[in-house]
Enzyme design. Sequence first.
Site, short mmCIF file in Angstrom:
data_model
loop_
_atom_site.label_atom_id
_atom_site.label_comp_id
_atom_site.label_asym_id
_atom_site.label_seq_id
_atom_site.Cartn_x
_atom_site.Cartn_y
_atom_site.Cartn_z
CE LYS A 1 78.67 32.23 4.91
NZ LYS A 1 79.10 33.03 6.04
CD GLU B 1 84.23 35.19 6.20
OE1 GLU B 1 84.29 33.95 6.22
OE2 GLU B 1 84.92 35.90 5.46
NE ARG C 1 78.53 22.08 5.78
CZ ARG C 1 79.06 23.29 6.05
NH1 ARG C 1 80.05 23.41 6.90
NH2 ARG C 1 78.60 24.36 5.44
P1 ATP Z 1 79.33 28.46 4.23
O1 ATP Z 1 80.10 27.19 4.09
O2 ATP Z 1 77.92 28.37 3.80
O3 ATP Z 1 80.05 29.64 3.66
P2 ATP Z 1 80.41 29.05 6.74
O4 ATP Z 1 80.63 27.94 7.68
O5 ATP Z 1 81.56 29.60 6.00
O6 ATP Z 1 79.23 28.67 5.78
P3 ATP Z 1 80.08 31.04 8.71
O7 ATP Z 1 79.46 32.38 8.55
O8 ATP Z 1 81.53 30.98 8.93
O9 ATP Z 1 79.67 30.25 7.42
O10 ATP Z 1 79.31 30.16 9.76
C1 ATP Z 1 78.82 30.59 11.00
C2 ATP Z 1 78.53 29.40 11.84
O11 ATP Z 1 77.51 28.61 11.22
C3 ATP Z 1 79.74 28.50 12.00
O12 ATP Z 1 79.87 28.15 13.35
C4 ATP Z 1 79.44 27.31 11.14
O13 ATP Z 1 80.02 26.15 11.65
C5 ATP Z 1 77.90 27.26 11.16
N1 ATP Z 1 77.39 26.65 9.95
C6 ATP Z 1 77.61 27.03 8.68
N2 ATP Z 1 77.02 26.19 7.81
C7 ATP Z 1 76.40 25.23 8.54
C8 ATP Z 1 75.62 24.08 8.24
N3 ATP Z 1 75.37 23.72 6.97
N4 ATP Z 1 75.15 23.34 9.25
C9 ATP Z 1 75.40 23.68 10.53
N5 ATP Z 1 76.13 24.75 10.90
C10 ATP Z 1 76.63 25.53 9.92
MG MG Z 2 83.17 30.48 5.79
#
Ligand code: ATP
Ligand code: MG
Length: 554
Positions: free
Chosen positions: A272, A33, A262
């Site tokens: 983020k 995102e 994760r």
């Molecule tokens: P955050 O929690 O940091 O905001 P998010 O999951 O909301 O991260 P996205 O931009 O939606 O961020 O994530 C893009 C992809 O990266 C998703 O498929 C998510 O599962 C993966 N991802 C995000 N954080 C991690 C992590 N700590 N370890 C592994 N994969 C991750």
């Molecule tokens: Mg997110």
Amino acid sequence: MSDTPKTDFIREIIAADLASGKHATTITRFPPEPNGYLHIGHAKAICLNFGIARENAASGARCHLRFDDTNPAKEETEYVESIKSDVKWLGFDWGENLFFASDYFEFFYECAVALINKGLAYVDRQTAEQIKETRGNLTVPGKESPYRDTPPEENLDLFTRMRAGEFKEGEAVLRAKIDMASPNMNLRDPVIYRIMHAHHHNTGDAWCIYPMYDYAHPLEDAVEKITHSLCTLEFEIHRPLYDWVIEHCPVPAKPRQIEFARLNLTYTVMSKRKLLQLVKEGLVEGWDDPRMPTLSGLRRRGYPAAAIRHFCQRIGITKYNGTTDVALLEFDVRDHLNTVVPRRMAVLDPLKLVIENWPAGESEEVEIDNHPKDPAMGTRTLKLSREVWIERDDFQEEPEKKYFRLGPGRYVRLRGGYIVHCTGFNKDAEGRITEVHCEYLPGTKGADAPEGVKCKAAIHWVSVEHGVDAEVRLYDRLFTEADPDDAEGGFVTVINPDSLTKVRAYVEPELAGVEPEFSCQFERLGYFVADQKDHRPGVHLVFNRTVALRDSWK
Ligand code: ATP
Ligand code: MG
């Protein structure tokens, strides 16, 4: 050091699906995102998704980079650009496969209309509070909405009017009609569309209804014919809804969601939202501050992409949540840099050493190897002169036990050059040592110490006459606690006050000409990189400490 992955349960599923003929090829996606910069956790997901595509290239596998930009409120084009550049830097390429979820808005809408026509979705005019209150909880089933049995024609009319902008935000939502008594809260008639009178970075003002993540994501995967939709464990409980959407909407493919753990790191915050807070509150100097766990921060810090890939490969893919010691990442960075970068000399806490028996104004060339174990890296020539800078802690007025460097009457070798014998030192009014005096031993360059001379150490140095000024930024971990998220007063209360120390240093002359992102080891000190933004060759030199030679947190 290879980054070819070991196998794991996901790769096994993919191999089995190819072998059984369930899929002729594999299509994965990385779906960020665009509401922030990518962090090291994303690197794990990128290495997994793009890695699988690369390993299965022979069968035509590919990985899509898809911006999950369905929420107009939080997203910005700056993030889109940074994400693209970070994925490339990490060593992956989406080729033609760049997508934006917002390009599918019309398709999401058609699917919603299909659900309404099947009696599987309804417009709810209750307030947000009413919807929340009637959801129930883990022990109490939810209460059905009074709008739940509205006939499809009426729902269709309402939904059309929602799209046309006839309602204010919060006046109506579209809900999937599933099961208000389901033990899985996600299935209790989840909201799938809400009204937001917001400008979208891609679609502008064309829409005022926006789909929810749980509804849009499976549809995005299906449109792109993703075979394996890999996400983190917290989505496991959402999978029944994912499957429900795929089952009931007119989709061109049936992707399968698989969850993995994760990445969490000690001494690091990863979300983020929290990283944005650090940036917004000025607690760091931006998303690419070298203390940030963002890919742009790590890059500026001097972490090589190959070391990050190797780290991701080493931690592997599992179903168990845990926290990885950040020292493991630092180890990989050190290990990688050790073999690939040259050695240079820099003095970070300078103390002047005067070689009394060296004629003033004269200098002599010394040849020094660029890497102790890799002759292919060659040698360089430095000029040694009467006055050199040494590290303040390479001299002790009263040497402690096991201290083998300089002290009154002691011998030490100037790296690559002569052995010197300390003959005295000066102090200022406050008792601080201002200058150390010595004499060099002719004939000891490139030769062992003469009989009777005890010389057990070599120290680095920079010629006063030939060395150049540099700003050196000594970075350390951003938090003092292994789990900053658990800190009583919140993570901002455990920021390490010593996470950045700037010093004025002297470096050997060759470093004046290096380009930004040049990486080297400052002998005996650590790995350093010329800053990507502020370093200007020949004008203003700025070096960032990537990592010290040893883990000082043990
Ligand atoms: P955050 O929690 O940091 O905001 P998010 O999951 O909301 O991260 P996205 O931009 O939606 O961020 O994530 C893009 C992809 O990266 C998703 O498929 C998510 O599962 C993966 N991802 C995000 N954080 C991690 C992590 N700590 N370890 C592994 N994969 C991750
Ligand atoms: Mg997110």
